[in-house]
Scaffold this motif. Structure first.
Motif, PDB file in Angstrom:
ATOM      1  N   PRO A  26      -3.260  11.212   3.017  1.00 30.23           N
ATOM      2  CA  PRO A  26      -3.323  10.717   1.641  1.00 30.23           C
ATOM      3  C   PRO A  26      -4.657  10.057   1.309  1.00 30.23           C
ATOM      4  O   PRO A  26      -5.291   9.421   2.159  1.00 30.23           O
ATOM      5  N   THR A  72      -6.196   1.239  -1.268  1.00 31.82           N
ATOM      6  CA  THR A  72      -5.344   0.221  -0.664  1.00 31.82           C
ATOM      7  C   THR A  72      -6.219  -0.881  -0.085  1.00 31.82           C
ATOM      8  O   THR A  72      -7.451  -0.799  -0.097  1.00 31.82           O
ATOM      9  N   ALA A  99      -5.835   7.153  -1.177  1.00 31.18           N
ATOM     10  CA  ALA A  99      -5.286   6.103  -2.031  1.00 31.18           C
ATOM     11  C   ALA A  99      -6.132   4.851  -1.895  1.00 31.18           C
ATOM     12  O   ALA A  99      -6.704   4.578  -0.834  1.00 31.18           O
ATOM     13  N   GLY A 145      -3.181  12.912  -3.233  1.00 32.92           N
ATOM     14  CA  GLY A 145      -3.737  11.752  -3.919  1.00 32.92           C
ATOM     15  C   GLY A 145      -3.789  12.044  -5.405  1.00 32.92           C
ATOM     16  O   GLY A 145      -3.997  13.192  -5.821  1.00 32.92           O
ATOM     17  N   PRO A 150      -1.577   4.026  -4.822  1.00 36.00           N
ATOM     18  CA  PRO A 150      -0.701   4.541  -3.762  1.00 36.00           C
ATOM     19  C   PRO A 150       0.521   5.287  -4.277  1.00 36.00           C
ATOM     20  O   PRO A 150       0.954   6.274  -3.670  1.00 36.00           O
ATOM     21  N   ASP A 151       1.093   4.830  -5.399  1.00 35.36           N
ATOM     22  CA  ASP A 151       2.286   5.493  -5.928  1.00 35.36           C
ATOM     23  C   ASP A 151       2.019   6.961  -6.279  1.00 35.36           C
ATOM     24  O   ASP A 151       2.951   7.770  -6.307  1.00 35.36           O
ATOM     25  N   GLY A 198       0.791  -1.219   0.000  1.00 39.97           N
ATOM     26  CA  GLY A 198       0.000   0.000   0.000  1.00 39.97           C
ATOM     27  C   GLY A 198       0.823   1.269   0.000  1.00 39.97           C
ATOM     28  O   GLY A 198       1.856   1.375  -0.671  1.00 39.97           O
ATOM     29  N   LEU A 199       0.369   2.238   0.790  1.00 40.35           N
ATOM     30  CA  LEU A 199       1.025   3.544   0.822  1.00 40.35           C
ATOM     31  C   LEU A 199       2.464   3.452   1.318  1.00 40.35           C
ATOM     32  O   LEU A 199       3.360   4.073   0.754  1.00 40.35           O
ATOM     33  N   ASN A 233       3.777   5.542   9.014  1.00 38.40           N
ATOM     34  CA  ASN A 233       2.650   5.178   8.164  1.00 38.40           C
ATOM     35  C   ASN A 233       1.801   4.045   8.719  1.00 38.40           C
ATOM     36  O   ASN A 233       0.624   3.919   8.360  1.00 38.40           O
ATOM     37  N   ALA A 282       4.712   2.315  -1.316  1.00 38.62           N
ATOM     38  CA  ALA A 282       4.892   3.373  -2.319  1.00 38.62           C
ATOM     39  C   ALA A 282       5.886   4.415  -1.830  1.00 38.62           C
ATOM     40  O   ALA A 282       6.728   4.901  -2.602  1.00 38.62           O
ATOM     41  N   ALA A 286       2.925   9.239  -3.394  1.00 38.80           N
ATOM     42  CA  ALA A 286       4.277   9.106  -2.851  1.00 38.80           C
ATOM     43  C   ALA A 286       5.122  10.361  -3.005  1.00 38.80           C
ATOM     44  O   ALA A 286       5.983  10.639  -2.163  1.00 38.80           O
TER      45      ALA A 286
END
Length: 296
Positions: A198, A202, A200, A243, A218-219, A25-26, A102, A29, A222
């Motif tokens: 963020p 996930t 995202a 995002g 997720p990328d 996930g995040l 995170n 990333a 980043a």
């Protein structure tokens, strides 16, 4: 510290970045984003002992791509884990320049007062207290870096609340307030401390029957995390929402002063000046997403 206009990351080759909850996930990333810029990355993610570790799998992949990464398999909320995670980073790379906090859980979906007390305690243990323990353990080493940076991964739910997710929202609100306090305390020391909220798609946000929008990969969240923990960034004490490769700052505001001597005067107190604001985390996401679709 004020926001920097610099985008020069050249001085961050060899930077040591610890990312918690980075097996997927995040977090993954964020780890990939830093590894791609030549940082040495500690990929932390808990491992339950069944099958391959996601942290080891990612660290192996980063090394195969020419990066420098090690895996740490400790659960952030385990007794003594913060000290062990920091020690692992120091053993591997000798220092810590940046910490991206995170790791987190959503907890159960339950409306107040149906939320079990033990469920609230579990969410707070992972989303809040584990992070404060890591700060206690890592801060002296981050202070020794010429450009120490700390990023707390929070949520707009912590700013506006989320129906049925009060435990999650409370934990994120707590960590946001803690982060802003830390930023004030460390400003003179030159340590940048910021909050990232963020959006995202996930495993944490997945819902049955819901199609994932690739723009919320997720990328695409980043870049903000990498910049906010870089030596190039001099922003501190700020909340950033990101995002889909978009970003905007969030800020609490207050209205004009008014008389509070009587109930009538209180009722007539003016609202804050016009500014984007949202009635709950869902409304905040809907507005952000509307800008993302406009970019298409």
């Amino acid at each position: 510290m004020a926001a920097s206009s610099s985008t020069d990351f050249n001085g961050d080759t060899g930077r040591v970045v610890v990312v918690t909850g980075a097996g997927k996930g995040l977090g993954a990333a964020f780890a990939r984003g830093w590894a791609a810029r030549g940082a040495r990355v500690v990929v932390n993610n808990r491992h339950h002992g069944n099958g391959a570790s996601s942290a080891e799998t990612l660290a192996t992949a980063l090394r195969a791509d020419g990066g420098d990464a090690v895996a740490d398999l400790h659960a952030v909320d385990a007794p003594g884990a913060a000290v062990v995670i920091v020690a692992a980073a120091l053993a591997a790379f000798g220092r810590i320049d940046a910490l991206i906090l995170n790791a987190g859980i959503t907890g159960p979906a339950a409306k107040i007062p149906a939320l079990p007390a033990d469920a609230l305690a579990e969410v707070m243990a992972i989303n809040f207290f584990a992070n404060t323990a890591l700060i206690d353990a890592a801060l002296p080493h981050i202070a020794a870096s010429p450009s120490g940076r700390i990023l707390f991964v929070s949520s707009t739910g912590g700013l506006y609340g989320v129906r049925g997710r009060s435990a999650y929202a409370a934990s994120k609100g707590a960590i946001t307030a803690y982060a802003l306090s830390l930023a004030h305390e460390q400003r003179r020391a030159g340590i940048g401390v910021n909050v990232l909220c963020p959006y995202a798609a996930t495993a944490m946000t997945a819902a049955p029957g819901v199609t994932v929008d690739p723009r919320l990969a997720p990328d695409k969240a980043a870049a903000a995390a990498v910049w906010l923990t870089s030596s190039a960034c001099t922003a501190t004490g700020e909340i950033w929402v990101t995002g889909g490769n978009l970003v905007r700052r969030a800020l609490a505001i207050e209205g004009a002063m008014a008389d509070a001597a009587t109930p009538e005067a209180l009722a007539a107190a003016p609202p804050p000046p016009p500014a984007p604001g949202f009635d709950g985390g869902e409304a905040a996401f809907t507005d952000f997403y509307s800008h993302l679709t406009k970019e298409a």
